[in-house]
Motif scaffolding. Structure first.
Motif, mmCIF file in Angstrom:
data_model
loop_
_atom_site.group_PDB
_atom_site.id
_atom_site.type_symbol
_atom_site.label_atom_id
_atom_site.label_comp_id
_atom_site.label_asym_id
_atom_site.label_seq_id
_atom_site.Cartn_x
_atom_site.Cartn_y
_atom_site.Cartn_z
ATOM 1 N N ALA A 100 0.812 -1.220 0.000
ATOM 2 C CA ALA A 100 0.000 0.000 0.000
ATOM 3 C C ALA A 100 0.842 1.265 0.000
ATOM 4 C CB ALA A 100 -0.949 -0.013 1.201
ATOM 5 N N SER A 101 1.887 1.305 0.824
ATOM 6 C CA SER A 101 2.731 2.502 0.872
ATOM 7 C C SER A 101 3.479 2.711 -0.438
ATOM 8 C CB SER A 101 3.720 2.401 2.034
ATOM 9 O OG SER A 101 3.068 2.563 3.276
ATOM 10 N N THR A 102 3.902 1.615 -1.061
ATOM 11 C CA THR A 102 4.570 1.720 -2.357
ATOM 12 C C THR A 102 3.616 2.288 -3.399
ATOM 13 O OG1 THR A 102 5.961 -0.177 -1.787
ATOM 14 C CG2 THR A 102 5.837 0.430 -4.110
ATOM 15 N N GLN A 103 2.351 1.874 -3.329
ATOM 16 C CA GLN A 103 1.333 2.396 -4.244
ATOM 17 C C GLN A 103 1.164 3.902 -4.062
ATOM 18 O OE1 GLN A 103 -2.381 0.210 -4.153
ATOM 19 N NE2 GLN A 103 -3.548 1.963 -4.914
ATOM 20 N N LEU A 104 1.117 4.349 -2.813
ATOM 21 C CA LEU A 104 0.958 5.776 -2.543
ATOM 22 C C LEU A 104 2.187 6.567 -2.964
ATOM 23 C CD1 LEU A 104 -1.615 4.945 -1.087
ATOM 24 C CD2 LEU A 104 -0.950 6.433 0.813
ATOM 25 N N ALA A 105 3.360 5.967 -2.786
ATOM 26 C CA ALA A 105 4.599 6.655 -3.162
ATOM 27 C C ALA A 105 4.694 6.896 -4.656
ATOM 28 C CB ALA A 105 5.800 5.849 -2.687
ATOM 29 N N SER A 106 3.926 6.131 -5.431
ATOM 30 C CA SER A 106 3.938 6.269 -6.889
ATOM 31 C C SER A 106 2.970 7.335 -7.379
ATOM 32 C CB SER A 106 3.580 4.927 -7.540
ATOM 33 O OG SER A 106 4.470 3.906 -7.144
ATOM 34 N N LEU A 107 2.134 7.882 -6.496
ATOM 35 C CA LEU A 107 1.142 8.870 -6.916
ATOM 36 C C LEU A 107 1.807 10.149 -7.416
ATOM 37 C CD1 LEU A 107 -1.419 8.579 -3.966
ATOM 38 C CD2 LEU A 107 -1.712 7.703 -6.298
ATOM 39 N N PRO A 108 1.216 10.821 -8.395
ATOM 40 C CA PRO A 108 1.751 12.115 -8.832
ATOM 41 C C PRO A 108 1.656 13.133 -7.687
ATOM 42 C CG PRO A 108 0.142 11.249 -10.401
ATOM 43 C CD PRO A 108 0.034 10.399 -9.175
ATOM 44 N N CYS A 109 2.781 13.712 -7.313
ATOM 45 C CA CYS A 109 2.801 14.717 -6.246
ATOM 46 C C CYS A 109 4.139 15.449 -6.314
ATOM 47 C CB CYS A 109 2.614 14.065 -4.869
ATOM 48 S SG CYS A 109 3.929 12.915 -4.404
ATOM 49 N N ASP A 110 4.289 16.469 -5.487
ATOM 50 C CA ASP A 110 5.557 17.199 -5.445
ATOM 51 C C ASP A 110 6.578 16.487 -4.569
ATOM 52 O OD1 ASP A 110 4.755 19.520 -7.034
ATOM 53 O OD2 ASP A 110 3.413 19.966 -5.359
ATOM 54 N N THR A 125 10.579 4.001 -1.224
ATOM 55 C CA THR A 125 11.615 4.962 -1.610
ATOM 56 C C THR A 125 11.902 4.871 -3.102
ATOM 57 O OG1 THR A 125 12.759 5.272 0.505
ATOM 58 C CG2 THR A 125 14.120 5.338 -1.461
ATOM 59 N N LEU A 126 12.090 3.661 -3.592
ATOM 60 C CA LEU A 126 12.369 3.473 -5.020
ATOM 61 C C LEU A 126 11.187 3.917 -5.874
ATOM 62 C CD1 LEU A 126 14.156 -0.013 -4.904
ATOM 63 C CD2 LEU A 126 15.203 2.258 -5.012
ATOM 64 N N ALA A 131 8.900 7.777 -9.682
ATOM 65 C CA ALA A 131 7.787 8.653 -10.058
ATOM 66 C C ALA A 131 8.242 10.093 -10.299
ATOM 67 C CB ALA A 131 6.709 8.627 -8.972
ATOM 68 N N GLY A 132 9.495 10.400 -9.933
ATOM 69 C CA GLY A 132 10.027 11.737 -10.145
ATOM 70 C C GLY A 132 9.712 12.720 -9.045
ATOM 71 N N SER A 133 9.137 12.231 -7.931
ATOM 72 C CA SER A 133 8.830 13.117 -6.805
ATOM 73 C C SER A 133 10.092 13.419 -6.007
ATOM 74 C CB SER A 133 7.804 12.461 -5.881
ATOM 75 O OG SER A 133 6.618 12.153 -6.571
ATOM 76 N N ARG A 134 10.082 14.531 -5.328
ATOM 77 C CA ARG A 134 11.159 14.804 -4.384
ATOM 78 C C ARG A 134 10.958 13.870 -3.189
ATOM 79 N NH1 ARG A 134 11.421 20.775 -2.551
ATOM 80 N NH2 ARG A 134 9.455 20.219 -1.571
ATOM 81 N N LEU A 135 12.019 13.219 -2.754
ATOM 82 C CA LEU A 135 11.938 12.280 -1.649
ATOM 83 C C LEU A 135 12.483 12.925 -0.388
ATOM 84 C CD1 LEU A 135 11.419 9.400 -0.534
ATOM 85 C CD2 LEU A 135 13.760 8.839 -1.245
ATOM 86 N N ILE A 136 11.607 13.109 0.591
ATOM 87 C CA ILE A 136 12.011 13.614 1.898
ATOM 88 C C ILE A 136 12.262 12.376 2.745
ATOM 89 C CG2 ILE A 136 11.385 15.155 3.808
ATOM 90 C CD1 ILE A 136 9.210 16.299 1.901
ATOM 91 N N LEU A 137 13.521 12.059 2.960
ATOM 92 C CA LEU A 137 13.886 10.735 3.450
ATOM 93 C C LEU A 137 14.175 10.717 4.944
ATOM 94 C CD1 LEU A 137 14.348 7.813 2.599
ATOM 95 C CD2 LEU A 137 16.752 8.405 2.179
#
Length: 401
Positions: A100-110, A125-126, A131-137
């Motif tokens: 589920a979290s991987t699915q959400l991480a793929s959503l279009p967002c900033d 994370t991957l 998806a090209g989003s900025r990753l706040i890690l």
């Protein structure tokens, strides 16, 4: 660079009910004109809080890692809607399961804030990077266990670190060329045993190790802080994030935890990032980058006298940093083995099957036995297999201790 952004940033928060997630939401709550939360995910241990967050923030999608938990989450959302006088209004889309979290991480967002705990955060994370989003890690395991995979996917500037130490280094490095950097210096509180020798820690109990003088953390992180395993892991992260060799990464003990890390430059200058310990500051920087969020956290009170100390690490008493750097230098699946075996060793110590000093001793034994997969041929499957092997081997070793 401006302080106030005119654009609303769309954010996905993974691990929203944990410490990182709740503090990030506090930052967002204070600056609603700056941020719009698009989706939330959580493990499933606190569905009521997850429902409260989802309705307060007006998210489109909410996810829970527990398989088959959609019905329970929907009930929690409906109950919260009634409390808010919003019964009958449309509720967020609900998804559940380990992906589920991987699915959400793929959503279009900033931006995607990865505040998940554990190596399960690697796949999201991957996904966010792809998806090209900025990753706040904030999920350090993403880098520890999957460093080569993460670096291969990440574009320049795509990852903003949230750990206070790496956020400090990130800030100190702005505007300088890589060639100008001589050394990275990570600071450590030193934990409850910073003045003890190895012999004096032979009989340390779990209760003593869990009594951290500064931070309130979970058992794993608290014990990792007591034996400096956490600083070893952070050294690996710093190497991967900033491409600085391990022989130019140092750790110093700083009990006052006001200086979060430093960068030494070739001309002899050192820059330090200083603030009271508050995770909302690095979180706000990640969420708002390249802008800063005004009043995200308290600042230093320079009207009051204070003294700051810095001490070298005693490598004989605390060999974890040196061992972690050796592991990081080896690369490949070796850091994944180190991380997984450490979790098993800490659990054995907490259960009374392993001595405090035995945690790092057993870690060394396990990593030295591992036939690691090198960076060039690493895959997600290889990481999973290495972690499974490490846990099994660490359990064997601690049962025989």
């Amino acid at each position: 660079m401006t302080v106030n952004s005119s654009e609303v940033s769309n954010v996905v928060i993974l691990g929203s009910t944990g410490s990182i997630g709740t503090q990030a939401i506090d930052v967002i709550r204070r600056a609603p004109e700056r941020f719009k939360v698009k989706a939330l995910s959580a493990g499933g241990g606190n569905l009521r809080l997850l429902a409260q967050q989802a309705l307060e923030l007006g998210v489109e999608t909410v996810a829970v890692a527990t398989p088959g938990a959609e019905a329970d989450l929907l009930l929690a959302l409906k109950a919260e809607a009634e409390v808010r006088g919003a019964a009958g209004r449309s509720l967020p889309e609900v998804v559940s399961g380990p992906e589920a979290s991987t699915q959400l991480a793929s959503l279009p967002c900033d931006s995607v804030l990865n505040g998940i705990t554990g190596s399960v955060g690697l796949a999201p994370t991957l996904a966010a990077l792809d998806a090209g989003s900025r990753l706040i890690l904030a999920n350090k395991e993403s880098l520890i266990v999957g460093g080569p995979l993460v670096k291969k996917r990440a574009k320049p500037g795509q990852i903003i670190p949230v750990d206070s130490e790496h956020s400090a280094l990130f800030q100190c490095l702005q505007g300088d060329r890589k060639e100008a950097v001589r050394r990275l210096v990570l600071t450590a509180s030193g934990g409850p045993f910073r003045c003890r020798t190895r012999a004096q820690m032979a009989d340390v109990t779990p209760e003593e190790a869990l009594a951290h003088p500064v931070w309130a953390m979970g058992p794993l992180n608290t014990i990792n802080s007591a034996n400096l395993v956490n600083k070893g892991l952070e050294a690996i992260e710093a190497h991967l994030l900033f491409d600085v060799p391990f022989d130019r990464i140092d750790v110093v003990i700083h009990p006052q935890v006001m200086v979060h890390s430093m960068v030494e430059f070739v001309d002899g200058s050192t820059l330090a990032q200083v603030s009271p310990p508050d995770m909302r500051l690095p979180l706000s920087l990640g969420l708002g980058w390249p802008d800063r969020v005004p009043d995200a956290a308290p600042c230093c009170d320079w009207t009051k006298a204070s003294t700051w100390e810095f001490h070298p690490v005693d490598d004989e008493a605390f060999p974890a940093v040196r061992l972690a750097c050796e592991v990081g230098q080896a690369g490949g699946t070796m850091p994944a083995v180190f991380n997984a075996a450490n979790e098993e060793c800490v659990a054995a110590f907490a259960a009374g099957r392993l001595s405090f000093n035995g945690i790092v001793d057993t870690l060394r034994q396990v990593v030295e036995e591992h036939d690691h997969v090198p960076n060039e041929t690493m895959t997600l499957e290889a990481v999973a297999e290495a972690e499974q092997w490490a846990r099994h081997r660490a359990r064997e070793a601690t049962e025989l201790t």
